[in-house]
Motif scaffolding. Structure first.
Motif, mmCIF file in Angstrom:
data_model
loop_
_atom_site.group_PDB
_atom_site.id
_atom_site.type_symbol
_atom_site.label_atom_id
_atom_site.label_comp_id
_atom_site.label_asym_id
_atom_site.label_seq_id
_atom_site.Cartn_x
_atom_site.Cartn_y
_atom_site.Cartn_z
ATOM 1 N N THR A 274 0.985 -1.108 0.105
ATOM 2 C CA THR A 274 0.035 -0.086 0.061
ATOM 3 C C THR A 274 0.843 1.263 0.156
ATOM 4 O O THR A 274 0.286 2.392 0.134
ATOM 5 C CB THR A 274 -0.999 -0.034 1.255
ATOM 6 N N GLY A 275 2.095 1.029 -0.020
ATOM 7 C CA GLY A 275 3.101 2.201 0.342
ATOM 8 C C GLY A 275 2.793 3.330 -0.543
ATOM 9 O O GLY A 275 2.375 4.451 0.040
ATOM 10 N N PRO A 276 2.599 3.397 -1.829
ATOM 11 C CA PRO A 276 2.375 4.554 -2.523
ATOM 12 C C PRO A 276 1.191 5.185 -2.230
ATOM 13 O O PRO A 276 0.612 6.464 -2.710
ATOM 14 C CB PRO A 276 2.463 4.063 -4.082
ATOM 15 N N LYS A 277 0.280 4.399 -1.624
ATOM 16 C CA LYS A 277 -1.017 5.090 -1.231
ATOM 17 C C LYS A 277 -1.058 5.786 0.262
ATOM 18 O O LYS A 277 -1.652 6.809 0.243
ATOM 19 C CB LYS A 277 -2.021 3.908 -1.215
ATOM 20 N N VAL A 278 -0.461 5.147 1.002
ATOM 21 C CA VAL A 278 -0.427 5.882 2.326
ATOM 22 C C VAL A 278 1.060 6.582 2.536
ATOM 23 O O VAL A 278 1.273 6.989 3.692
ATOM 24 C CB VAL A 278 -0.473 4.779 3.454
ATOM 25 N N GLY A 279 1.903 6.722 1.549
ATOM 26 C CA GLY A 279 3.120 7.515 2.055
ATOM 27 C C GLY A 279 4.308 6.874 2.559
ATOM 28 O O GLY A 279 4.704 7.147 3.577
ATOM 29 N N SER A 280 4.402 5.574 1.677
ATOM 30 C CA SER A 280 5.689 4.822 2.351
ATOM 31 C C SER A 280 6.172 3.926 1.238
ATOM 32 O O SER A 280 5.316 3.809 0.133
ATOM 33 C CB SER A 280 5.162 3.955 3.270
ATOM 34 N N PHE A 281 7.336 3.362 1.576
ATOM 35 C CA PHE A 281 7.659 2.379 0.572
ATOM 36 C C PHE A 281 8.807 1.534 1.453
ATOM 37 O O PHE A 281 9.493 1.984 2.278
ATOM 38 C CB PHE A 281 8.472 3.105 -0.713
ATOM 39 N N ASP A 282 9.215 0.546 0.680
ATOM 40 C CA ASP A 282 10.211 -0.392 1.257
ATOM 41 C C ASP A 282 11.043 -0.706 0.136
ATOM 42 O O ASP A 282 10.704 -1.553 -0.793
ATOM 43 C CB ASP A 282 9.620 -1.650 1.957
ATOM 44 N N GLY A 283 12.247 -0.071 0.135
ATOM 45 C CA GLY A 283 13.224 -0.345 -0.914
ATOM 46 C C GLY A 283 14.230 -1.439 -0.689
ATOM 47 O O GLY A 283 15.000 -1.637 -1.527
ATOM 48 N N GLY A 284 14.057 -2.245 0.233
ATOM 49 C CA GLY A 284 15.009 -3.337 0.438
ATOM 50 C C GLY A 284 14.353 -4.677 0.207
ATOM 51 O O GLY A 284 13.680 -4.806 -1.141
ATOM 52 N N TYR A 285 14.068 -5.455 1.303
ATOM 53 C CA TYR A 285 13.417 -6.716 0.947
ATOM 54 C C TYR A 285 12.221 -6.585 0.274
ATOM 55 O O TYR A 285 11.903 -7.515 -0.433
ATOM 56 C CB TYR A 285 13.648 -7.716 2.268
#
Ligand code: 2NE
Length: 272
Positions: free
Chosen positions: A142-153
């Motif tokens: 949901t990152g791009p919806k709630v203002g987050s992302f996980d660029g690792g694993y």
């Protein structure tokens, strides 16, 4: 199964039975979203399971049948990470430490997923060795919806699991995928009716317990080494040293030092 509960935790439950540890996120009112405290406790419980010589397999799950984990608790998200009474006012992203810990744990970790595995909760199941899903499971980021992302694993391990195009789709569009799609994509190992989820997962754990622990440890290290770069090689190299320590050849070196003599390695073959 007669699970034995131990540990003094607020947000999680730690149980063991017959060589299996079960670690459960216990915040069903928030779809098992994690806060910093949850992660401090999870890290402790994973450490307990790793250190316990009786434990051979770890099952990681969420309480209830609505969610495995819905990621970071957005209600306590501050301006620099997640904040609760254990963080001294400093925002934390300590789920990343847990991801690394699951990868480094030499014992197999099985994600047992009922309901949502979403956001940072989705990444956690991706980090586990195996995933058994109930037929009501739903997967997604949901990152791009709630203002987050996980660029690792969360990104490159996902891409390694389902392929780059699908990983991009999952992250960019923030859709939800059902259990059958996840199975088809290789995101989970099996899908079973919800009421059979624990029975099936325990069956997989029992099969793992029948296998050579050292072989499983080496295979986990080997399969992780490629995506974990130098850190993965470091773990694998450490395991090679462990195996070497267990040999008569290495023990001759140790004994010679203790006995203040020159080591005699002459009887050990110089293998081609
Ligand atoms: C999971 C989902 C799609 C479920 O929807 P639905 O409609 O079935 O349930 P509902 O009503 O949204 O959720 C039930 C209760 O759980 C809370 C909800 O707010 C609700 O409680 P009330 O407000 O009615 O009291 N809840 C659910 N998820 C929560 C969460 N993550 N934090 C706090 N409360 C939560 C739907 O609930 C949903 O989309 N949840 C949010 C998923 C999400 O965006 N997670 C965060 C992603 S970012 C992340 O995890 C992350 C990262 O990317 C990088 C580093 C660290 C963390």
């Amino acid at each position: 199964l007669d699970w034995k509960r131990s540990g003094d935790y607020e947000d999680i439950v730690y149980e063991t039975v017959e060589g299996i540890a079960k670690i459960t996120i216990n915040r069903p009112e928030r779809h098992n979203a994690f806060r910093p405290t949850t992660l401090f406790e999870l890290r402790d419980a994973f450490n307990v399971a790793q250190e316990d010589p009786e434990v051979g397999v770890i099952i990681f799950t969420g309480a209830g049948d609505k969610a495995f984990c819905s990621g970071g608790d957005q209600k306590i998200r501050g301006d620099d990470g997640y904040v609760d009474d254990k963080t001294h006012g400093i925002g934390r992203l300590n789920v990343l430490d847990l991801q690394v810990q699951i990868r480094r744990c030499p014992k197999p970790v099985i994600a047992m997923v009922a309901g949502y595995a979403i956001g940072g909760g989705h990444v956690l199941h991706v980090c586990c060795d195996l995933t058994i899903a109930a037929d009501n499971a739903k997967f997604g980021q949901t990152g791009p919806k709630v203002g987050s992302f996980d660029g690792g694993y969360g990104s490159w391990l996902l891409a390694e699991t389902v392929g780059l195009k699908r990983a991009r789709e999952i992250w960019y569009l923030c859709r939800q995928y059902d259990a059958q799609t996840a199975l088809q994509w290789g995101l989970v190992n099996a899908v079973v009716p919800l009421e059979r989820l624990e029975e099936e997962t325990v069956q997989w754990a029992r099969e793992l317990l029948e296998k050579s622990p050292l072989a499983l440890r080496m295979l986990k290290g080997a399969l992780n080494a490629v995506t974990d770069g130098a850190a993965g090689m470091q773990q694998f190299a450490g395991d090679a040293t462990l195996l070497y320590y267990m040999s008569e050849e290495a023990q001759e070196g140790r004994d010679a030092f203790k006995e203040k003599r020159t080591p005699d390695f002459s009887k050990f073959p110089r293998r081609p």
